[in-house]
Design an enzyme around this catalytic site. Structure first.
Site, PDB file in Angstrom:
ATOM      1  NE  ARG A 292       6.846   5.547   4.962  1.00 38.51           N
ATOM      2  CZ  ARG A 292       6.978   3.292   6.016  1.00 38.51           C
ATOM      3  NH1 ARG A 292       6.883   4.004   6.441  1.00 38.51           N
ATOM      4  NH2 ARG A 292       7.068   3.385   4.503  1.00 38.51           N
TER       5      ARG A 292
ATOM      6  CE  LYS B 171       2.221   2.533   6.086  1.00 33.97           C
ATOM      7  NZ  LYS B 171       3.026   2.028   7.944  1.00 33.97           N
TER       8      LYS B 171
ATOM      9  CG  ASP C 183       8.396  -7.198   6.638  1.00 42.79           C
ATOM     10  OD1 ASP C 183       8.224  -7.957   7.867  1.00 42.79           O
ATOM     11  OD2 ASP C 183       7.119  -5.976   6.945  1.00 42.79           O
TER      12      ASP C 183
ATOM     13  NE  ARG D  45      -0.352  -0.393   4.913  1.00 38.82           N
ATOM     14  CZ  ARG D  45      -0.884  -0.484   6.078  1.00 38.82           C
ATOM     15  NH1 ARG D  45      -2.735   0.618   6.366  1.00 38.82           N
ATOM     16  NH2 ARG D  45      -0.404  -0.413   6.936  1.00 38.82           N
TER      17      ARG D  45
HETATM   18  P1  AMP Z   1       3.644  -3.998   8.076  1.00 42.63           P
HETATM   19  O1  AMP Z   1       2.963  -5.218   9.151  1.00 42.63           O
HETATM   20  O2  AMP Z   1       2.639  -2.707   8.240  1.00 42.63           O
HETATM   21  O3  AMP Z   1       4.814  -4.170   7.924  1.00 42.63           O
HETATM   22  O4  AMP Z   1       3.349  -4.510   6.537  1.00 42.63           O
HETATM   23  C1  AMP Z   1       3.416  -5.417   6.438  1.00 42.63           C
HETATM   24  C2  AMP Z   1       3.303  -6.470   5.154  1.00 42.63           C
HETATM   25  O5  AMP Z   1       1.748  -6.382   4.053  1.00 42.63           O
HETATM   26  C3  AMP Z   1       3.506  -5.432   3.621  1.00 42.63           C
HETATM   27  O6  AMP Z   1       4.263  -5.896   2.878  1.00 42.63           O
HETATM   28  C4  AMP Z   1       2.841  -4.338   3.498  1.00 42.63           C
HETATM   29  O7  AMP Z   1       2.603  -3.485   2.644  1.00 42.63           O
HETATM   30  C5  AMP Z   1       1.114  -4.831   3.308  1.00 42.63           C
HETATM   31  N1  AMP Z   1       0.100  -4.423   3.955  1.00 42.63           N
HETATM   32  C6  AMP Z   1       0.091  -4.251   5.061  1.00 42.63           C
HETATM   33  N2  AMP Z   1      -1.685  -3.255   4.689  1.00 42.63           N
HETATM   34  C7  AMP Z   1      -1.917  -3.591   4.043  1.00 42.63           C
HETATM   35  C8  AMP Z   1      -3.391  -3.040   2.850  1.00 42.63           C
HETATM   36  N3  AMP Z   1      -3.656  -2.994   3.945  1.00 42.63           N
HETATM   37  N4  AMP Z   1      -3.138  -3.259   1.803  1.00 42.63           N
HETATM   38  C9  AMP Z   1      -2.250  -3.244   1.426  1.00 42.63           C
HETATM   39  N5  AMP Z   1      -0.864  -4.376   1.797  1.00 42.63           N
HETATM   40  C10 AMP Z   1      -0.500  -3.704   3.257  1.00 42.63           C
HETATM   41 MG    MG Z   2       5.908  -2.866   7.360  1.00 43.36          MG
END
Ligand code: AMP
Ligand code: MG
Length: 491
Positions: A178, A115, A254, A95
């Protein structure tokens, strides 16, 4: 020289890498009208962007994904990562969309990333959106970290719309812009290691060195030196987090920056009552990312990075680099904590005083921020037994004894009370972003479209060591209801 939206010099060096590393993608605008929630003048200064751009009608269009930045080349990055200890082969910006890279008047480059700007090929089954609640939390916390002097990504602006986004309940959508010199993560290397692809690892390392560690260019052992710098920056970053009581909440690889920046604010939390086992993320049932686990997790994470670099560095060299992590971390942590106590160096006596103080704080659940700030007012030659801060402790006799020893050691130091107080007020913040403060700002924004609370918080958090007359209510202990706030990964 201040830039307008037209004159901002743009490029996108990441897009000059082959397509293995990213996918070109356009943002998806909201269906309903978007409007500005907040603009961060300080962050705009990083780009030398004229704050007047705010009144350019294209501003909201661009930062809500409706119009492209003139000259931009938007893309979503590919990466993988270890999530809660398990390798997940394909993540990527699900996203987040990098619009472009801007060069400021000092030739520094900043990636501008939306974001919440819509789906990308890496979205898996998710919607590509971010909600107002989580973007306000990231917006405030990146400013708070910067104010505390801790390396972080920055937030340029926040736009919202009435578009509905489905989480545990219906929320409204928002997009945060960001800024970071680079959004490359440990997981950006891991993805190619697990695919057994050596060439992209070398290319990405060359890219990172050329753009972010140019002093290493051309050195025969440059990849190892890059790893060593990242180990050092990561250890230092986590020591800084520990010193202010910050828990990241989701230290997956990540979410680990190759520049040692605090990256991806989700269910983070600043510790209030001192508790080493503090878990800020309610989805983290086993406490993998508990406050006191962060230094070890940092080592696990840099080990994952080192492993991903094995095709281009010698295994024994990698092991030796990893072995330096613990000492680097400990020496930074001890130094930062000694400074919080008002000492210039962490000698054995200082470390004893620190250990005993933390044990008492844990016993009494003393407020981490308020306690260290108040310690600055202790006078080394006073004979007064009881201090106002004694009230923060259950076992006051034990604390009186600690104060006696503390004073003894202060008397042996070269700083007088005035000098020490001044030094302590510059390392022990008066203001910290407590969950309830973010919560109040989120409620006002969501319910009334009243963004004044965000604005006030930005003022105190950007300079948390200053007194800010009239804002002292933000430096009080949290209200009783604050204990019930739950923060999870859903954002
Ligand atoms: P995070 O836990 O926020 O670091 O996200 C982990 C993974 O999930 C990353 O690859 C994000 O880009 C993806 N992600 C989190 N929320 C969303 C969303 N609403 N739509 C698409 N991808 C998401
Ligand atoms: Mg992340």
């Amino acid at each position: 020289m201040k830039y307008s939206l037209n004159s901002l010099p743009l490029s996108n060096s990441f897009a000059s890498l082959p397509g293995d590393f990213y996918t070109r993608v356009q943002p998806t605008p909201f269906e309903l009208p978007a409007s500005l929630i907040h603009f961060n003048t300080r962050a705009a200064g990083l780009l030398d962007l004229d704050p007047g751009v705010l009144h350019d009608p294209r501003f909201v269009e661009i930062f809500s994904g409706k119009q492209l930045l003139p000259g931009g080349d938007p893309l979503a990055m590919l990466y993988a990562g270890h999530q809660f200890g398990h390798y997940v082969p394909q993540l990527g910006d699900g996203r987040a969309i990098i619009l472009a890279e801007a060069t400021n008047g000092r030739s520094e480059k900043w990636e501008l990333q939306l974001k919440g700007g819509g789906q990308t090929p890496y979205s898996r089954n998710a919607d590509g959106r971010a909600v107002l609640r989580s973007t306000i939390r990231e917006y405030l916390c990146s400013e708070a970290m910067h104010g505390l002097g801790i390396p972080t990504t920055h937030a340029l602006c926040l736009v919202g719309s009435d578009d509905e986004v489905y989480r545990e309940q219906i929320e409204s959508g928002a997009i945060l812009t960001r800024l970071a010199p680079s959004h490359v993560r440990f997981g950006s290397f891991e993805v190619f290691f697990y695919r057994n692809q050596q060439q992209p690892i070398r290319m990405l390392a060359d890219y990172v060195i050329e753009h972010h560690y140019p002093e290493l260019a051309g050195k025969p052992d440059r990849y190892l030196l890059m790893l060593q710098i990242i180990i050092e920056r990561t250890a230092r970053l986590i020591a800084q987090w520990q010193s202010v009581g910050f828990a990241h909440g989701v230290m997956n690889t990540d979410n680990m920056s190759i520049l040692g920046l605090t990256l991806d604010y989700g269910p983070y939390g600043f510790m209030e009552a001192y508790d080493p086992g503090f878990v800020c993320n309610h989805s983290d049932h086993h406490g993998r990312y508990a406050f006191d686990q962060q230094p070890q997790i940092g080592l696990f994470n840099v080990s994952c990075l080192a492993q991903a670099l094995l095709p281009i560095i010698d295994i024994e060299d990698a092991k030796a680099a990893l072995e330096t992590y613990q000492d680097i971390y400990t020496s930074y942590y001890h130094q930062f904590m000694a400074e919080k106590l008002g000492f210039e160096k962490a000698d054995a006596r200082v470390l004893e005083l620190l250990a005993e103080l933390l044990a008492q704080m844990q016993q009494s659940r003393a407020d981490y921020t308020l306690l260290f700030r108040a310690l600055g007012d202790i006078q080394r030659d006073s004979s007064a037994r009881r201090q106002p801060i004694s009230d923060m402790f259950i076992d006051r006799e034990r604390f009186d004894h600690w104060i006696k020893n503390y004073r003894l050691h202060l008397r042996a130091s070269s700083r007088n009370d005035t000098q020490r107080r001044e030094a302590m007020m510059n390392v022990n913040p008066k203001y910290i972003l407590r969950n309830y403060m973010a919560q109040l700002a989120i409620e006002k924004a969501g319910r009334d479209k009243d963004y004044s609370e965000i604005d006030r918080l930005m003022t105190v958090l950007s300079a948390p060591f200053d007194e800010h007359p009239g804002m002292s209510h933000y430096a009080e202990p949290p209200p009783d209801w604050a204990g019930n706030i739950q923060v999870s990964c859903s954002s």
